[in-house]
Design a protein around this motif. Structure first.
Motif, PDB file in Angstrom:
ATOM      1  N   HIS A  68     -11.431  17.300  -2.800  1.00  0.00           N
ATOM      2  CA  HIS A  68     -11.660  16.384  -3.914  1.00  0.00           C
ATOM      3  C   HIS A  68     -12.679  15.319  -3.511  1.00  0.00           C
ATOM      4  CE1 HIS A  68      -7.927  18.382  -4.851  1.00  0.00           C
ATOM      5  NE2 HIS A  68      -7.956  17.906  -6.075  1.00  0.00           N
ATOM      6  N   VAL A  69     -13.657  15.101  -4.367  1.00  0.00           N
ATOM      7  CA  VAL A  69     -14.732  14.155  -4.068  1.00  0.00           C
ATOM      8  C   VAL A  69     -14.827  13.102  -5.170  1.00  0.00           C
ATOM      9  CG1 VAL A  69     -16.057  15.881  -2.769  1.00  0.00           C
ATOM     10  CG2 VAL A  69     -16.486  15.581  -5.223  1.00  0.00           C
ATOM     11  N   ALA A  70     -15.511  12.009  -4.834  1.00  0.00           N
ATOM     12  CA  ALA A  70     -15.670  10.916  -5.800  1.00  0.00           C
ATOM     13  C   ALA A  70     -17.069  10.861  -6.390  1.00  0.00           C
ATOM     14  CB  ALA A  70     -15.349   9.575  -5.132  1.00  0.00           C
ATOM     15  N   MET A  74     -21.020  13.042  -1.828  1.00  0.00           N
ATOM     16  CA  MET A  74     -20.005  13.688  -0.989  1.00  0.00           C
ATOM     17  C   MET A  74     -20.177  15.207  -0.999  1.00  0.00           C
ATOM     18  SD  MET A  74     -16.352  11.747  -1.445  1.00  0.00           S
ATOM     19  CE  MET A  74     -16.067  10.109  -0.748  1.00  0.00           C
ATOM     20  N   VAL A  75     -20.498  15.738  -2.174  1.00  0.00           N
ATOM     21  CA  VAL A  75     -20.687  17.191  -2.299  1.00  0.00           C
ATOM     22  C   VAL A  75     -21.843  17.640  -1.414  1.00  0.00           C
ATOM     23  CG1 VAL A  75     -21.134  19.112  -3.880  1.00  0.00           C
ATOM     24  CG2 VAL A  75     -19.840  17.124  -4.671  1.00  0.00           C
ATOM     25  N   LYS A  76     -22.929  16.879  -1.448  1.00  0.00           N
ATOM     26  CA  LYS A  76     -24.137  17.265  -0.711  1.00  0.00           C
ATOM     27  C   LYS A  76     -23.945  17.245   0.798  1.00  0.00           C
ATOM     28  CE  LYS A  76     -27.318  15.918  -4.397  1.00  0.00           C
ATOM     29  NZ  LYS A  76     -28.351  14.944  -4.865  1.00  0.00           N
ATOM     30  N   THR A  77     -22.972  16.468   1.277  1.00  0.00           N
ATOM     31  CA  THR A  77     -22.700  16.473   2.724  1.00  0.00           C
ATOM     32  C   THR A  77     -21.908  17.713   3.141  1.00  0.00           C
ATOM     33  OG1 THR A  77     -20.600  15.259   2.527  1.00  0.00           O
ATOM     34  CG2 THR A  77     -22.615  13.947   2.760  1.00  0.00           C
ATOM     35  N   ILE A  78     -21.315  18.405   2.164  1.00  0.00           N
ATOM     36  CA  ILE A  78     -20.407  19.512   2.452  1.00  0.00           C
ATOM     37  C   ILE A  78     -21.051  20.874   2.235  1.00  0.00           C
ATOM     38  CG2 ILE A  78     -18.256  20.626   1.702  1.00  0.00           C
ATOM     39  CD1 ILE A  78     -17.287  17.813   0.862  1.00  0.00           C
ATOM     40  N   TRP A  94     -17.745  17.790 -14.882  1.00  0.00           N
ATOM     41  CA  TRP A  94     -17.294  16.805 -13.888  1.00  0.00           C
ATOM     42  C   TRP A  94     -17.564  15.395 -14.385  1.00  0.00           C
ATOM     43  CZ3 TRP A  94     -18.800  18.350  -8.178  1.00  0.00           C
ATOM     44  CH2 TRP A  94     -18.043  19.467  -7.798  1.00  0.00           C
ATOM     45  N   PRO A  95     -16.693  14.423 -14.076  1.00  0.00           N
ATOM     46  CA  PRO A  95     -15.389  14.626 -13.441  1.00  0.00           C
ATOM     47  C   PRO A  95     -14.432  15.323 -14.394  1.00  0.00           C
ATOM     48  CG  PRO A  95     -15.652  12.338 -14.059  1.00  0.00           C
ATOM     49  CD  PRO A  95     -16.952  13.001 -14.352  1.00  0.00           C
ATOM     50  N   GLY A  96     -13.566  16.182 -13.844  1.00  0.00           N
ATOM     51  CA  GLY A  96     -12.636  16.924 -14.686  1.00  0.00           C
ATOM     52  C   GLY A  96     -11.969  18.060 -13.942  1.00  0.00           C
ATOM     53  N   PRO A  97     -11.192  18.872 -14.649  1.00  0.00           N
ATOM     54  CA  PRO A  97     -10.343  19.880 -14.017  1.00  0.00           C
ATOM     55  C   PRO A  97     -11.038  21.207 -13.729  1.00  0.00           C
ATOM     56  CG  PRO A  97      -9.873  19.809 -16.355  1.00  0.00           C
ATOM     57  CD  PRO A  97     -10.904  18.743 -16.098  1.00  0.00           C
ATOM     58  N   ASN A 128      -9.058  11.543 -13.012  1.00  0.00           N
ATOM     59  CA  ASN A 128      -7.987  10.555 -12.933  1.00  0.00           C
ATOM     60  C   ASN A 128      -8.481   9.323 -12.169  1.00  0.00           C
ATOM     61  OD1 ASN A 128      -5.633   9.395 -11.146  1.00  0.00           O
ATOM     62  ND2 ASN A 128      -4.646  10.283 -12.935  1.00  0.00           N
ATOM     63  N   LEU A 129      -8.291   8.138 -12.740  1.00  0.00           N
ATOM     64  CA  LEU A 129      -8.856   6.921 -12.156  1.00  0.00           C
ATOM     65  C   LEU A 129      -8.215   6.556 -10.822  1.00  0.00           C
ATOM     66  CD1 LEU A 129      -9.274   4.703 -15.359  1.00  0.00           C
ATOM     67  CD2 LEU A 129     -11.006   6.065 -14.166  1.00  0.00           C
ATOM     68  N   ILE A 130      -6.918   6.830 -10.672  1.00  0.00           N
ATOM     69  CA  ILE A 130      -6.249   6.550  -9.394  1.00  0.00           C
ATOM     70  C   ILE A 130      -6.822   7.449  -8.305  1.00  0.00           C
ATOM     71  CG2 ILE A 130      -4.055   6.701  -8.151  1.00  0.00           C
ATOM     72  CD1 ILE A 130      -2.659   5.873 -10.747  1.00  0.00           C
ATOM     73  N   ALA A 131      -6.965   8.738  -8.605  1.00  0.00           N
ATOM     74  CA  ALA A 131      -7.525   9.673  -7.630  1.00  0.00           C
ATOM     75  C   ALA A 131      -8.944   9.273  -7.235  1.00  0.00           C
ATOM     76  CB  ALA A 131      -7.515  11.092  -8.207  1.00  0.00           C
ATOM     77  N   LYS A 132      -9.751   8.933  -8.236  1.00  0.00           N
ATOM     78  CA  LYS A 132     -11.149   8.545  -7.989  1.00  0.00           C
ATOM     79  C   LYS A 132     -11.220   7.307  -7.091  1.00  0.00           C
ATOM     80  CE  LYS A 132     -15.448   7.720 -10.573  1.00  0.00           C
ATOM     81  NZ  LYS A 132     -15.816   6.400 -10.044  1.00  0.00           N
ATOM     82  N   GLU A 133     -10.400   6.325  -7.407  1.00  0.00           N
ATOM     83  CA  GLU A 133     -10.388   5.077  -6.630  1.00  0.00           C
ATOM     84  C   GLU A 133      -9.918   5.326  -5.192  1.00  0.00           C
ATOM     85  OE1 GLU A 133     -10.533   0.591  -6.899  1.00  0.00           O
ATOM     86  OE2 GLU A 133     -10.905   2.036  -8.485  1.00  0.00           O
ATOM     87  N   LEU A 134      -8.895   6.167  -5.043  1.00  0.00           N
ATOM     88  CA  LEU A 134      -8.378   6.470  -3.710  1.00  0.00           C
ATOM     89  C   LEU A 134      -9.449   7.131  -2.844  1.00  0.00           C
ATOM     90  CD1 LEU A 134      -5.936   6.658  -1.749  1.00  0.00           C
ATOM     91  CD2 LEU A 134      -5.464   8.917  -2.752  1.00  0.00           C
ATOM     92  N   ILE A 135     -10.153   8.115  -3.403  1.00  0.00           N
ATOM     93  CA  ILE A 135     -11.194   8.808  -2.639  1.00  0.00           C
ATOM     94  C   ILE A 135     -12.316   7.841  -2.273  1.00  0.00           C
ATOM     95  CG2 ILE A 135     -12.848  10.718  -2.624  1.00  0.00           C
ATOM     96  CD1 ILE A 135     -11.023  12.027  -4.828  1.00  0.00           C
ATOM     97  N   GLU A 136     -12.707   7.002  -3.227  1.00  0.00           N
ATOM     98  CA  GLU A 136     -13.776   6.028  -2.958  1.00  0.00           C
ATOM     99  C   GLU A 136     -13.377   5.055  -1.856  1.00  0.00           C
ATOM    100  OE1 GLU A 136     -14.517   4.283  -6.756  1.00  0.00           O
ATOM    101  OE2 GLU A 136     -15.969   5.819  -7.356  1.00  0.00           O
TER     102      GLU A 136
END
Length: 350
Positions: A68-70, A74-78, A94-97, A128-136
């Motif tokens: 999961h990325v924010a 992040m994607v480009k590093t992977i 994106w962002p989405g399921p 999801n805003l919680i998920a996004k914030e956590l990853i960031e």
């Protein structure tokens, strides 16, 4: 291990998310909500942290994880590169399921344990805003399969899964019930075609708005052989299943379907067996057994409810759970995919 708990149902508490992000940085596990289901997450760049996920879930290590990325950086590093069709899918969904499987970089910044030794990695950007914030706040991509003991129904609220993981994770972030209730759609792009490996909220019909070249992988509705290698979670092993035997019945002719369900119920109850039925609310009055639960009346409701219902059936001590099928159109394909596995492929299509 003492598990910290943060109630974020009403509002996002940024200080507590900082604490959860620190646990990710330390190499520990955090359970957090996404728009699909809850995830059990670790730093995707830390193989020792990721090993803890497999241990906590009892998950086979040939079953790859989703990262999961924010943000796109992040994607480009992977990944090696983002193709033209993949870029269109990212811009639309994106962002989405939607999880997109892409070729990972040769430097293997993502450890082999995340990808089950494949040269590809599944990536998604949750809305999801919680998920996004956590990853960031963690500053790293987070590897996170669904928060459940492997084989059991995925967690769509903390009440269903808290007991399973108390003392196994460092932090639980409670964001209330998830919006969708089914895991993300997983796709892979090859030769300018989209292969759906696991259906979800983003349907085949929606993907066809980007390109008409969309196929549903045969393993979506069929068993994967033991020796076959899979690129997506949710394909190979027994999934989403209660301990109680389950059977799904479907027909486009609803009267015929209900008639068959009632026939099975009567046969079993005459021999002293107990049956529990999961069906659409509109059909419950036509089901002859007393034990019957409302799955919902439309596909969105059923998707959101089904894992919680499957988690409850074992407490009923019945001999069989009979489940009304929903067909394979649009979101119905994703629901059918999960229910087939929950029923260990006991699926009667009339």
């Amino acid at each position: 291990m003492i598990t910290k708990y943060s109630n974020q149902k009403e509002e996002i508490k940024k200080q507590e998310l900082e604490e959860a992000a620190e646990e990710i940085k330390k190499g520990n596990l955090v359970i957090f909500p996404t728009e699909t289901v809850y995830g059990i997450g670790a730093n995707a760049l830390d193989k020792n942290a990721v090993k803890k996920i497999f241990k906590a879930k009892g998950r086979a290590q040939d079953n790859p994880l989703i990262v999961h990325v924010a943000n796109i950086d992040m994607v480009k590093t992977i990944v090696e590169n983002i193709g033209t069709l993949e870029q269109k899918l990212i811009e639309k969904f994106w962002p989405g399921p939607l999880t997109i499987i892409m070729k990972r970089k040769d430097n293997k910044i993502i450890p082999n344990i995340v990808t089950a030794n494949l040269d590809t990695v599944g990536i998604r950007m949750p809305s999801n805003l919680i998920a996004k914030e956590l990853i960031e706040k963690a500053g790293v991509p987070i590897a996170a399969p669904s928060a459940n003991v492997s084989g059991k129904p995925s967690g769509t609220n903390i009440e269903d899964i808290k007991e399973e993981f108390e003392g196994k994770v460092s932090y639980i972030v409670d964001g209330g019930s998830t919006d969708i209730g089914l895991e993300s759609t997983v796709i892979k792009v090859e030769n300018d075609k989209i292969d759906i490996l696991r259906p979800g909220k983003i349907t085949k019909e929606q993907l066809e708005e980007v390109t008409k070249q969309v196929e549903v992988n045969k393993h979506v509705l069929e068993k994967v052989k033991k020796e076959e290698v899979v690129a997506s979670p949710g394909m190979k092993y027994r999934h989403y299943a209660p301990n109680t035997n389950c059977m799904m019945i479907y027909s486009k002719d609803e009267e015929k379907m209900i008639e068959k369900m009632n026939e099975i119920i009567k046969e079993l109850e005459q021999t002293g067996k107990q049956v529990l039925v999961l069906a659409r609310g509109e059909h419950l009055s036509n089901i002859v057994t007393k034990r019957k639960w409302n799955m919902g009346n439309h596909l969105g409701e059923i998707a959101k409810n089904i894992f919680t219902l499957l988690r409850k059936v074992d407490k009923e001590n019945v001999d069989l759970v009979l489940i009304e099928g929903v067909g394979e159109e649009e979101l119905g394909l994703a629901i059918t995919n999960r229910l087939i596995r929950a029923c260990a492929y006991r699926y009667l299509k009339l």
